[in-house]
Scaffold this motif. Structure first.
Motif, PDB file in Angstrom:
ATOM      1  N   SER A 124       0.842  -1.203   0.000  1.00  0.00           N
ATOM      2  CA  SER A 124       0.000   0.000   0.000  1.00  0.00           C
ATOM      3  C   SER A 124       0.874   1.251   0.000  1.00  0.00           C
ATOM      4  N   SER A 125       1.996   1.186   0.692  1.00  0.00           N
ATOM      5  CA  SER A 125       2.918   2.318   0.745  1.00  0.00           C
ATOM      6  C   SER A 125       3.519   2.599  -0.624  1.00  0.00           C
ATOM      7  N   ALA A 126       3.953   1.540  -1.313  1.00  0.00           N
ATOM      8  CA  ALA A 126       4.540   1.718  -2.643  1.00  0.00           C
ATOM      9  C   ALA A 126       3.519   2.297  -3.616  1.00  0.00           C
ATOM     10  N   ILE A 127       2.280   1.833  -3.525  1.00  0.00           N
ATOM     11  CA  ILE A 127       1.235   2.332  -4.416  1.00  0.00           C
ATOM     12  C   ILE A 127       0.995   3.822  -4.187  1.00  0.00           C
ATOM     13  N   LEU A 128       0.954   4.241  -2.930  1.00  0.00           N
ATOM     14  CA  LEU A 128       0.729   5.655  -2.633  1.00  0.00           C
ATOM     15  C   LEU A 128       1.914   6.509  -3.069  1.00  0.00           C
ATOM     16  N   ALA A 129       3.134   6.028  -2.834  1.00  0.00           N
ATOM     17  CA  ALA A 129       4.318   6.795  -3.224  1.00  0.00           C
ATOM     18  C   ALA A 129       4.369   6.961  -4.742  1.00  0.00           C
ATOM     19  N   CYS A 130       4.110   5.884  -5.478  1.00  0.00           N
ATOM     20  CA  CYS A 130       4.138   5.946  -6.949  1.00  0.00           C
ATOM     21  C   CYS A 130       3.002   6.810  -7.485  1.00  0.00           C
ATOM     22  N   THR A 131       1.828   6.672  -6.902  1.00  0.00           N
ATOM     23  CA  THR A 131       0.688   7.488  -7.324  1.00  0.00           C
ATOM     24  C   THR A 131       0.974   8.963  -7.109  1.00  0.00           C
ATOM     25  N   SER A 132       1.585   9.271  -5.985  1.00  0.00           N
ATOM     26  CA  SER A 132       1.933  10.658  -5.686  1.00  0.00           C
ATOM     27  C   SER A 132       2.915  11.218  -6.709  1.00  0.00           C
ATOM     28  N   LEU A 133       3.933  10.428  -7.059  1.00  0.00           N
ATOM     29  CA  LEU A 133       4.927  10.887  -8.029  1.00  0.00           C
ATOM     30  C   LEU A 133       4.335  11.035  -9.426  1.00  0.00           C
ATOM     31  N   LEU A 134       3.522  10.067  -9.830  1.00  0.00           N
ATOM     32  CA  LEU A 134       2.988  10.068 -11.195  1.00  0.00           C
ATOM     33  C   LEU A 134       1.920  11.137 -11.411  1.00  0.00           C
ATOM     34  N   THR A 135       1.193  11.511 -10.347  1.00  0.00           N
ATOM     35  CA  THR A 135       0.113  12.493 -10.486  1.00  0.00           C
ATOM     36  C   THR A 135       0.517  13.881 -10.012  1.00  0.00           C
ATOM     37  N   PRO A 149       9.345   8.380 -14.124  1.00  0.00           N
ATOM     38  CA  PRO A 149       8.087   7.789 -14.629  1.00  0.00           C
ATOM     39  C   PRO A 149       8.162   6.288 -14.875  1.00  0.00           C
ATOM     40  N   PRO A 150       9.180   5.767 -15.586  1.00  0.00           N
ATOM     41  CA  PRO A 150       9.237   4.303 -15.768  1.00  0.00           C
ATOM     42  C   PRO A 150       9.384   3.555 -14.452  1.00  0.00           C
ATOM     43  N   CYS A 176       8.349   4.457 -11.457  1.00  0.00           N
ATOM     44  CA  CYS A 176       7.080   4.487 -10.720  1.00  0.00           C
ATOM     45  C   CYS A 176       6.075   3.510 -11.307  1.00  0.00           C
ATOM     46  N   VAL A 177       6.007   3.452 -12.637  1.00  0.00           N
ATOM     47  CA  VAL A 177       5.102   2.500 -13.287  1.00  0.00           C
ATOM     48  C   VAL A 177       5.506   1.073 -12.933  1.00  0.00           C
ATOM     49  N   TYR A 178       6.811   0.813 -12.912  1.00  0.00           N
ATOM     50  CA  TYR A 178       7.328  -0.519 -12.575  1.00  0.00           C
ATOM     51  C   TYR A 178       6.877  -0.929 -11.180  1.00  0.00           C
ATOM     52  N   TYR A 179       7.085  -0.066 -10.176  1.00  0.00           N
ATOM     53  CA  TYR A 179       6.703  -0.392  -8.793  1.00  0.00           C
ATOM     54  C   TYR A 179       5.192  -0.450  -8.642  1.00  0.00           C
ATOM     55  N   LEU A 180       4.484   0.372  -9.387  1.00  0.00           N
ATOM     56  CA  LEU A 180       3.022   0.367  -9.302  1.00  0.00           C
ATOM     57  C   LEU A 180       2.459  -0.949  -9.833  1.00  0.00           C
ATOM     58  N   VAL A 181       2.957  -1.397 -10.982  1.00  0.00           N
ATOM     59  CA  VAL A 181       2.508  -2.668 -11.554  1.00  0.00           C
ATOM     60  C   VAL A 181       2.873  -3.819 -10.623  1.00  0.00           C
ATOM     61  N   TRP A 182       4.076  -3.794 -10.072  1.00  0.00           N
ATOM     62  CA  TRP A 182       4.534  -4.828  -9.140  1.00  0.00           C
ATOM     63  C   TRP A 182       3.582  -4.934  -7.952  1.00  0.00           C
ATOM     64  N   SER A 183       3.277  -3.807  -7.339  1.00  0.00           N
ATOM     65  CA  SER A 183       2.448  -3.811  -6.127  1.00  0.00           C
ATOM     66  C   SER A 183       0.989  -4.146  -6.424  1.00  0.00           C
ATOM     67  N   VAL A 209      15.547   2.092  -9.417  1.00  0.00           N
ATOM     68  CA  VAL A 209      15.865   3.144  -8.446  1.00  0.00           C
ATOM     69  C   VAL A 209      17.204   3.802  -8.776  1.00  0.00           C
ATOM     70  N   LEU A 210      18.178   2.994  -9.198  1.00  0.00           N
ATOM     71  CA  LEU A 210      19.529   3.499  -9.418  1.00  0.00           C
ATOM     72  C   LEU A 210      19.705   4.191 -10.769  1.00  0.00           C
ATOM     73  N   CYS A 211      19.007   3.687 -11.800  1.00  0.00           N
ATOM     74  CA  CYS A 211      19.346   4.100 -13.166  1.00  0.00           C
ATOM     75  C   CYS A 211      18.228   4.787 -13.933  1.00  0.00           C
ATOM     76  N   SER A 212      17.001   4.595 -13.536  1.00  0.00           N
ATOM     77  CA  SER A 212      15.899   5.041 -14.378  1.00  0.00           C
ATOM     78  C   SER A 212      15.379   6.413 -13.957  1.00  0.00           C
ATOM     79  N   SER A 213      14.801   7.128 -14.923  1.00  0.00           N
ATOM     80  CA  SER A 213      14.068   8.345 -14.590  1.00  0.00           C
ATOM     81  C   SER A 213      12.773   7.945 -13.893  1.00  0.00           C
TER      82      SER A 213
END
Length: 241
Positions: A152-163, A216-217, A219-226, A210-214
């Motif tokens: 739930s934490s990852a989803i909220l963090a990614c949602t916050s960044l993407l929106t 948006p990708p 955040c989408v990765y962690y969002l899909v994972w979660s 986390v180390l290499c990507s910008s």
């Protein structure tokens, strides 16, 4: 009477020092083995505390990323403890404290605005995480009761960044995550690093993101994972799959 020559005395001293050094190395390795997982839990807690400080000082972007780093650390600490046979009651408590800090308080502050309703939502989210951690045991091996707060934490963090921290969307997402955490549904134990090779690759992908990507990708990765853990818990993430 046996007389010790100066050379034999030096030899005994060197031998004693070498044995002492070897014993010290053995103790150091044993200490490292027992506390490797605890170090990861402490690192997770530090990420949570740092995220809290970032949120309080207006660095929202950094606060979200620190939560996602805590996500990776939390998935690793249990696997390391089991791999090194270093599970302990202290480690379990430390893990819970770290989870409450990062996935409870730090994540809730991502929702905070000057609104009283948002402050109340933050409190409700923290309480949901507290309830989730207190009633962790399901009584069934390899199963959780209620959605693990890490997802739930990852989803909220990614949602916050993407929106761009859109508060309307965050409120809806937070309410949904609260319901998932406090319900009585069962979720499989997510031993990502102790399961199939593809799950380990998912974890490695998360580290690389986390180390290499910008952002948006990543955040989408962690969002899909979660989200996949919520939608297909048994089909994808069960340790028996």
């Amino acid at each position: 009477m046996i007389m010790l020559t100066p050379c034999s005395g030096v030899f005994q001293l060197v031998k004693t020092l070498l044995l002492s050094e070897h014993a010290g190395q053995v103790q150091l390795k044993e200490f490292a083995r027992k506390n490797a997982a605890n170090a990861l839990s402490m690192a997770n807690m530090i990420m949570g505390l740092s995220s809290i400080m970032c949120s309080l000082n207006g660095y929202h972007y950094s606060a979200c990323w620190l939560v996602l780093i805590g996500y990776l650390l939390d998935l690793a600490d249990g696997a390391v403890a089991r791999q090194l046979n270093a599970c302990s009651a202290l480690g379990a408590k430390l893990d819970d404290f770290a989870d409450f800090t990062t996935f409870g308080i730090a994540t809730a502050l991502l929702l905070k605005t000057s609104s009283f309703l948002d402050s109340a939502l933050c409190i409700c989210y923290i309480l949901a995480v507290f309830i989730r951690l207190c009633f962790f045991s399901s009584g069934i091996p390899f199963m959780y009761r209620g959605l693990p707060c890490i997802y739930s934490s990852a989803i909220l963090a990614c949602t916050s960044l993407l929106t761009g921290a859109n508060i309307i969307i965050l409120r809806v997402a937070a309410l949904a995550m609260i319901l998932f955490m406090v319900d009585k549904g069962f979720y499989p134990h997510d031993r990502v690093l102790e399961s199939q090779a593809w799950k380990k690759m998912v974890y490695v992908g998360g580290v690389l993101m986390v180390l290499c990507s910008s952002f948006p990708p990543a955040c989408v990765y962690y969002l899909v994972w979660s989200v996949s853990y919520i939608l297909f818990p048994s089909a994808l993430w069960s340790s028996k799959v």
